[in-house]
Scaffold this active site. Structure first.
Site, PDB file in Angstrom:
ATOM      1  N   ASN A  87       0.838  -1.189   0.000  1.00  0.00           N
ATOM      2  CA  ASN A  87       0.000   0.000   0.000  1.00  0.00           C
ATOM      3  C   ASN A  87       0.882   1.252   0.000  1.00  0.00           C
ATOM      4  O   ASN A  87       2.099   1.170  -0.101  1.00  0.00           O
ATOM      5  CB  ASN A  87      -0.948  -0.041   1.203  1.00  0.00           C
ATOM      6  CG  ASN A  87      -2.285   0.606   0.918  1.00  0.00           C
ATOM      7  OD1 ASN A  87      -2.339   1.692   0.362  1.00  0.00           O
ATOM      8  ND2 ASN A  87      -3.350  -0.062   1.302  1.00  0.00           N
ATOM      9  N   HIS A 117      22.294  -1.224  13.261  1.00  0.00           N
ATOM     10  CA  HIS A 117      23.558  -0.533  13.496  1.00  0.00           C
ATOM     11  C   HIS A 117      24.035  -0.826  14.916  1.00  0.00           C
ATOM     12  O   HIS A 117      23.248  -1.196  15.785  1.00  0.00           O
ATOM     13  CB  HIS A 117      23.392   0.976  13.277  1.00  0.00           C
ATOM     14  CG  HIS A 117      22.944   1.302  11.893  1.00  0.00           C
ATOM     15  ND1 HIS A 117      23.794   1.267  10.816  1.00  0.00           N
ATOM     16  CD2 HIS A 117      21.735   1.642  11.406  1.00  0.00           C
ATOM     17  CE1 HIS A 117      23.135   1.579   9.722  1.00  0.00           C
ATOM     18  NE2 HIS A 117      21.876   1.805  10.054  1.00  0.00           N
ATOM     19  N   GLY A 144      -1.345  -1.074   8.840  1.00  0.00           N
ATOM     20  CA  GLY A 144      -0.698   0.213   8.619  1.00  0.00           C
ATOM     21  C   GLY A 144       0.325   0.545   9.692  1.00  0.00           C
ATOM     22  O   GLY A 144       0.157   0.217  10.866  1.00  0.00           O
ATOM     23  N   THR A 167       9.614  -7.620  16.616  1.00  0.00           N
ATOM     24  CA  THR A 167      11.020  -7.782  17.006  1.00  0.00           C
ATOM     25  C   THR A 167      11.442  -9.246  17.061  1.00  0.00           C
ATOM     26  O   THR A 167      12.629  -9.524  17.159  1.00  0.00           O
ATOM     27  CB  THR A 167      11.266  -7.147  18.385  1.00  0.00           C
ATOM     28  OG1 THR A 167      10.455  -7.825  19.359  1.00  0.00           O
ATOM     29  CG2 THR A 167      10.930  -5.670  18.390  1.00  0.00           C
ATOM     30  N   LYS A 168      10.463 -10.162  17.049  1.00  0.00           N
ATOM     31  CA  LYS A 168      10.743 -11.599  17.181  1.00  0.00           C
ATOM     32  C   LYS A 168       9.911 -12.369  16.170  1.00  0.00           C
ATOM     33  O   LYS A 168       8.905 -11.873  15.664  1.00  0.00           O
ATOM     34  CB  LYS A 168      10.392 -12.081  18.591  1.00  0.00           C
ATOM     35  CG  LYS A 168      11.232 -11.467  19.676  1.00  0.00           C
ATOM     36  CD  LYS A 168      10.832 -11.972  21.038  1.00  0.00           C
ATOM     37  CE  LYS A 168      11.692 -11.291  22.098  1.00  0.00           C
ATOM     38  NZ  LYS A 168      11.283 -11.630  23.438  1.00  0.00           N
TER      39      LYS A 168
END
Length: 191
Positions: A87, A117, A144, A167-168
């Site tokens: 989208n 980083h 979204g 994150t997992k």
């Protein structure tokens, strides 16, 4: 004496690499041009859009659709299956591979990132990046403004609620939401 690796070889091996290296930068500039070409097309030119998507991405299934505001870091590291939809204002930082199955829908404002980083000032001053691939299964809907972080695998039949930060890894048949994303409930697989 062992040969010193180039920055691209380091990147491809999952080792820290210099994000400002000219070869790494060349990949980004190629992607910028491909994204600009896609953006410049008449949104009703389905054939032209599909050709531009196929020229930008590494592999593309049947009937891809990418709406305005799309950006990526490489393009050729993106693999999508059949009936893919990105989208408005989707960003895929594909310095490492991003592999998506069939029927993946990505909501507006979503970012998928394969680059991270260092947490140390010294590492950031050295312009180091660390790339880890992202894999997304079949029949996945990212709502979204979702963020998917490097190294994550999302299973089949997964829904990620709007605004979540993944994150997992997420197993098959799961609804997740929140920051960081957590399981809300199991989903029925009616196929």
């Amino acid at each position: 004496m062992a040969k010193e690796l180039t920055e691209l070889e380091k990147l491809d091996a999952g080792l820290p690499y210099d994000v400002n290296d000219p070869a790494v930068d060349a990949r980004k500039l190629h992607a910028v041009k491909g994204c600009q070409a896609l953006e410049a097309l008449d949104p009703t030119d389905r054939a032209g859009k599909e050709a531009a998507i196929r020229a930008l991405f590494g592999q593309v299934g049947r009937n891809p659709n990418v709406l305005n505001g799309f950006n990526c870091d490489n393009g050729s590291n993106i693999t999508v299956g059949d009936e893919f939809l990105a989208n408005y204002n989707v960003t895929i930082l594909d310095i490492a591979p991003v592999t998506m199955g069939d029927y993946v829908w990505i909501g507006p404002g979503t970012m998928i990132s394969t680059v991270n980083h260092p947490l140390t000032p010294k590492g950031r001053r050295q312009h180091l990046g660390i790339a880890k691939p992202v894999t997304i299964g079949n029949d996945v809907w990212l709502g979204g403004n979702v963020t998917v972080l490097p190294g994550v695998t999302i299973g089949n039949n997964v829904v990620v609620a709007a605004g979540a930060v993944v994150t997992k890894d997420i197993p098959d048949n799961t609804l997740v939401g929140g920051v960081p994303a957590k399981k809300i409930r199991d989903l029925e697989n009616d196929l």
